[in-house]
Design a protein around this motif. Structure first.
Motif, PDB file in Angstrom:
ATOM      1  N   VAL A 538       0.835  -1.202   0.000  1.00 37.66           N
ATOM      2  CA  VAL A 538       0.000   0.000   0.000  1.00 37.66           C
ATOM      3  C   VAL A 538       0.872   1.255   0.000  1.00 37.66           C
ATOM      4  O   VAL A 538       0.642   2.195  -0.789  1.00 37.66           O
ATOM      5  N   LEU A 539       1.889   1.288   0.855  1.00 40.28           N
ATOM      6  CA  LEU A 539       2.723   2.483   0.973  1.00 40.28           C
ATOM      7  C   LEU A 539       3.527   2.728  -0.303  1.00 40.28           C
ATOM      8  O   LEU A 539       3.619   3.870  -0.776  1.00 40.28           O
ATOM      9  N   VAL A 540       4.105   1.675  -0.867  1.00 37.71           N
ATOM     10  CA  VAL A 540       4.864   1.846  -2.105  1.00 37.71           C
ATOM     11  C   VAL A 540       3.941   2.284  -3.239  1.00 37.71           C
ATOM     12  O   VAL A 540       4.281   3.179  -4.033  1.00 37.71           O
ATOM     13  N   GLY A 541       2.764   1.697  -3.321  1.00 35.04           N
ATOM     14  CA  GLY A 541       1.819   2.080  -4.366  1.00 35.04           C
ATOM     15  C   GLY A 541       1.392   3.534  -4.268  1.00 35.04           C
ATOM     16  O   GLY A 541       1.317   4.236  -5.284  1.00 35.04           O
ATOM     17  N   THR A 542       1.133   4.010  -3.055  1.00 32.84           N
ATOM     18  CA  THR A 542       0.704   5.399  -2.902  1.00 32.84           C
ATOM     19  C   THR A 542       1.817   6.369  -3.260  1.00 32.84           C
ATOM     20  O   THR A 542       1.574   7.433  -3.851  1.00 32.84           O
ATOM     21  N   VAL A 543       3.059   6.014  -2.934  1.00 34.01           N
ATOM     22  CA  VAL A 543       4.180   6.905  -3.247  1.00 34.01           C
ATOM     23  C   VAL A 543       4.423   6.955  -4.756  1.00 34.01           C
ATOM     24  O   VAL A 543       4.716   8.021  -5.312  1.00 34.01           O
ATOM     25  N   VAL A 544       4.296   5.822  -5.432  1.00 30.31           N
ATOM     26  CA  VAL A 544       4.441   5.815  -6.892  1.00 30.31           C
ATOM     27  C   VAL A 544       3.343   6.656  -7.532  1.00 30.31           C
ATOM     28  O   VAL A 544       3.589   7.419  -8.482  1.00 30.31           O
ATOM     29  N   LEU A 545       2.137   6.539  -7.030  1.00 29.24           N
ATOM     30  CA  LEU A 545       1.033   7.352  -7.545  1.00 29.24           C
ATOM     31  C   LEU A 545       1.300   8.833  -7.307  1.00 29.24           C
ATOM     32  O   LEU A 545       1.034   9.677  -8.172  1.00 29.24           O
ATOM     33  N   SER A 546       1.852   9.157  -6.152  1.00 30.14           N
ATOM     34  CA  SER A 546       2.209  10.540  -5.851  1.00 30.14           C
ATOM     35  C   SER A 546       3.282  11.045  -6.805  1.00 30.14           C
ATOM     36  O   SER A 546       3.237  12.192  -7.269  1.00 30.14           O
ATOM     37  N   TYR A 547       4.262  10.190  -7.114  1.00 33.13           N
ATOM     38  CA  TYR A 547       5.315  10.576  -8.059  1.00 33.13           C
ATOM     39  C   TYR A 547       4.718  10.891  -9.427  1.00 33.13           C
ATOM     40  O   TYR A 547       5.078  11.886 -10.068  1.00 33.13           O
ATOM     41  N   GLY A 548       3.806  10.037  -9.887  1.00 36.12           N
ATOM     42  CA  GLY A 548       3.192  10.276 -11.175  1.00 36.12           C
ATOM     43  C   GLY A 548       2.442  11.596 -11.229  1.00 36.12           C
ATOM     44  O   GLY A 548       2.566  12.358 -12.198  1.00 36.12           O
ATOM     45  N   ALA A 549       1.667  11.885 -10.176  1.00 37.57           N
ATOM     46  CA  ALA A 549       0.917  13.137 -10.134  1.00 37.57           C
ATOM     47  C   ALA A 549       1.861  14.332 -10.094  1.00 37.57           C
ATOM     48  O   ALA A 549       1.637  15.355 -10.769  1.00 37.57           O
ATOM     49  N   THR A 550       2.923  14.216  -9.318  1.00 35.59           N
ATOM     50  CA  THR A 550       3.890  15.311  -9.209  1.00 35.59           C
ATOM     51  C   THR A 550       4.556  15.590 -10.549  1.00 35.59           C
ATOM     52  O   THR A 550       4.683  16.745 -10.970  1.00 35.59           O
ATOM     53  N   MET A 551       4.977  14.540 -11.226  1.00 39.01           N
ATOM     54  CA  MET A 551       5.624  14.726 -12.523  1.00 39.01           C
ATOM     55  C   MET A 551       4.640  15.267 -13.554  1.00 39.01           C
ATOM     56  O   MET A 551       5.012  16.103 -14.400  1.00 39.01           O
TER      57      MET A 551
END
Length: 710
Positions: A538-551
């Motif tokens: 869950v934590l890794v998935g949310t951080v990857v999703l955050s990276y995508g939104a940020t980029m």
């Protein structure tokens, strides 16, 4: 033994031992940190992919001068057309350039433009041990010679040498960057603590961590072969200062809680270190190990960033778990003035703003996390416009520099690629054939022989296409095909578009290799910390999703708001490393507290309590880290502004959206399944947990009696 070791920095005698040790450490550290600039390696090989043909060219070009060469282009122009005196001056200047220290090989004879309004001279500048610093000194002397005489003749120094000199001057503003970062952090700490003195301790400890980390890196660079350049040097300072302050905020928040239930501040600090230490250690380990994964990269500028910043994180961890606790205990409760935490006082009830947020999320957690994930996913679509193919050399600064002015002047009167030539080192026996074949290429404007030595010849080919364009990259491929076809694999082609081509290919390979490795490492650390599988996923998935939104947001802002000319080829990987490692930080701080509270009141109750308890401190930590990275925008370089903006934005998204809404909602929805495959601990009534009575809203008397009895 472990409990005694953890309690040492805040012990009655231990605090003095720690303070004396740090004083003895900082005395040489201040001196050694000043040595960092002298051990930096800023020549072109410090940035290129280590196995690339451009790197082989740098080695081969070493025959023509120590450390290789970099062409600087001196451009002259007069509105209305050149005079005979102007051409004579250009020829006289070329002879003067040849006599300068730092100029190696043969200075090209001045070339007059077809429109007779400009003339240019290519000067091969030696790239020595001092890198950009040495180039800047030579370029300044070139500019001074060119500027002498008739004021009606405009002159500028451009080309790779001119741009390298401007880059060196830009990195020289790193001291201003740190001043801005300190001011931003002090302002945030004043707002957070509302104390005129408490902010001093974390800032002093963070500054000590910065100087110590710089000293350690300087020693490792000089004696252990660690490669450090201007880029990794200033990122080190920003990262260490921001991360150290984050760790300080977490420790101080826990120490303040413990002071409410411990009469002796030494006992309170020991308890605070034991309770917050695992989360801080796991956070630092995640960042440091993620950075070390960058050693798998082939691009040297990315590869060198890993160990340098990893060492900085370790030093920040040591400073905030030893020096800061000692200073806090030494000062006592008065350091929190005017809101001193008194023993026996109840903490504020109701949870405040974050209590209301947790209550809102708890009403419909599944609906909230689904909508939040959908919004972040939609923002991630902005990455479809990501084109990290390098920044054109005339767009790499946020202001107009000497080299940019020269480039613009050159573009008006010479072929578009004149300021970004392709260079080749070939066997002298094949040099005539190579020059002839290259001159027949439609995409090549001019071909000149710069130098000949020890059976090798240095050739310069000027593309017709502008620097960084697809046509220029195609020209680099064509030149390599011709050179290797005639001179064999022993020849080497580099410079200009060839470097851009190698950087793009190296960065693409690094992204495919390093990004999955970082995700696996982060996942492994989270599994060890949480002893679960679902929560780490869950934590890794949310951080990857955050990276995508940020980029996605960053790409839009860079293209349509700031108007930047592109992205460095290594930018996506570097941004991913920082965003994932630092983003997981806040998830670790939150989830470790949730797990602690879940053992007393269940996961769903623990999620609300964890968010309420950590909301304020994690928000402050996020603002501090975002502020320090945003300060990178003070450097007049596009890549620094892009990296600073992206990391700052990503940290804010992690702080206010991912951690407070997405992770909390997912935890509430999953409940005890969050900790699978471990069996959930039995729920213990809050009132039965002696030490936590102070936080449960029940009578404080029992906790006080227990403390006095101990």
């Amino acid at each position: 033994m472990m409990r005694a070791l953890v309690a040492l920095p805040g012990g009655r005698r231990g605090k003095w031992v720690v303070l004396v040790a740090w004083i003895l450490l900082l005395i040489p550290a201040f001196s050694l940190a000043g040595m960092l600039g002298s051990v930096q390696k800023n020549d072109i090989s410090a940035w290129l992919p280590s196995s690339s043909e451009s790197a082989r060219f740098v080695t081969a070009a070493g025959k023509f001068g120590p450390g290789g060469t970099m062409p600087a282009v001196v451009v002259y122009s007069r509105t209305g057309g050149l005079t005979q005196a102007d051409v004579a001056k250009a020829n006289a200047d070329a002879a003067a350039f040849q006599r300068l220290d730092g100029v190696t090989g043969k200075v090209q004879l001045p070339l007059v433009a077809d429109d007779l309004q400009a003339v240019e001279t290519v000067v091969p500048v030696r790239v020595g041990e001092s890198g950009w610093t040495g180039i800047a000194q030579v370029v300044d002397r070139l500019a001074a010679i060119a500027a002498e005489g008739d004021t009606g003749l405009v002159s500028h120094v451009t080309g790779p040498g001119g741009y390298a000199a401007d880059s060196g001057r830009a990195f020289g503003a790193a001291d201003l960057l740190m001043i801005i970062a300190v001011v931003v952090v002090v302002a945030i700490l004043l707002f957070t603590y509302r104390s005129p003195v408490l902010w001093l301790l974390p800032v002093i400890s963070a500054v000590a961590a910065v100087f110590t980390s710089e000293a350690v890196i300087a020693v490792l660079a000089k004696y252990a072969g660690v490669v450090v350049n201007s880029q990794s040097s200033f990122i080190l300072s920003v990262l260490v200062f921001g991360a150290a302050t984050d760790y300080a905020l977490l420790l101080i928040a826990r120490y303040r809680e413990e002071l409410l239930v411990h009469f002796d501040r030494h006992d309170a600090m020991a308890r605070a270190l034991r309770r917050s230490g695992p989360a801080i250690l796991a956070s630092a380990a995640t960042v440091a190990v993620s950075l070390l994964v960058l050693l798998l990269a082939t691009v040297n500028s990315t590869r060198g960033l890993g160990p340098v910043c990893a060492v900085g994180i370790v030093v920040a961890l040591l400073a905030m778990t030893t020096l800061l606790p000692a200073l806090l205990v030494l000062c006592g409760r008065w350091i929190f003035w005017p809101a001193k935490p008194s023993f026996g006082a109840l903490p504020p009830s109701g949870g405040g703003f974050w209590g209301r947020v947790s209550a809102f999320v708890a009403r419909r957690p599944r609906w909230i996390w689904a909508v939040t994930a959908a919004v972040l996913g939609a923002l991630s679509l902005g990455m479809l416009g990501l084109h990290a193919e390098g920044i054109p050399q005339d767009r790499q600064f946020t202001k107009v520099t000497e080299a940019v002015l020269g480039d613009q002047l050159q573009a008006r009167h010479f072929p578009a690629g004149a300021g970004n030539p392709i260079c080749a080192v070939v066997d002298s026996a094949a040099s005539d054939q190579v020059r002839l074949r290259l001159s027949l290429l439609p995409s090549v404007a001019t071909v000149v022989q710069l130098d000949q030595k020890d059976g090798k010849t240095l050739i310069l080919a000027t593309p017709r296409a502008g620097a960084g364009s697809p046509e220029a990259l195609d020209t680099a491929r064509q030149v390599r095909a011709v050179v290797h076809g005639l001179a064999g694999d022993g020849a080497a082609v580099g410079g200009g578009p060839a470097i851009t081509l190698d950087m793009q290919e190296g960065a693409a390979r690094d992204s495919w290799v390093v990004i999955p490795a970082i995700l696996l490492v982060v996942f492994g650390i989270l599994v060890l910390l949480l002893r679960a599988l679902v929560a780490p996923l869950v934590l890794v998935g949310t951080v990857v999703l955050s990276y995508g939104a940020t980029m996605g947001i960053s790409v839009f802002v860079f293209d349509h708001v700031f108007g930047f000319g592109g992205m460095d080829a290594a930018f996506p990987l570097q941004a991913f490393t920082f965003l994932v490692a630092l983003g997981v930080d806040y998830n670790i701080f939150l989830v470790t507290r949730i797990r602690e509270e879940a053992g007393k009141a269940g996961t769903r109750r623990g999620a609300r309590t964890g968010l309420t308890a950590t909301g304020g401190v994690i928000t402050s930590a996020g603002l501090v880290l975002a502020g320090t990275f945003a300060a990178m925008g003070s450097l007049p370089m596009v890549f620094a502004a892009e990296l600073g903006f992206t990391v700052a934005l990503g940290v804010l998204i992690d702080t206010f959206v991912v951690r407070s809404v997405l992770v909390t909602a997912l935890t509430l929805d999953l409940g005890e399944a969050m900790w699978w495959p471990r069996r959930p601990k039995p729920v213990v009534p809050v009132a039965e947990v002696g030490h936590e009575l102070a936080y449960s809203g029940t009578s404080f008397t029992e906790a006080r009696f227990e403390e006095q009895e101990r």
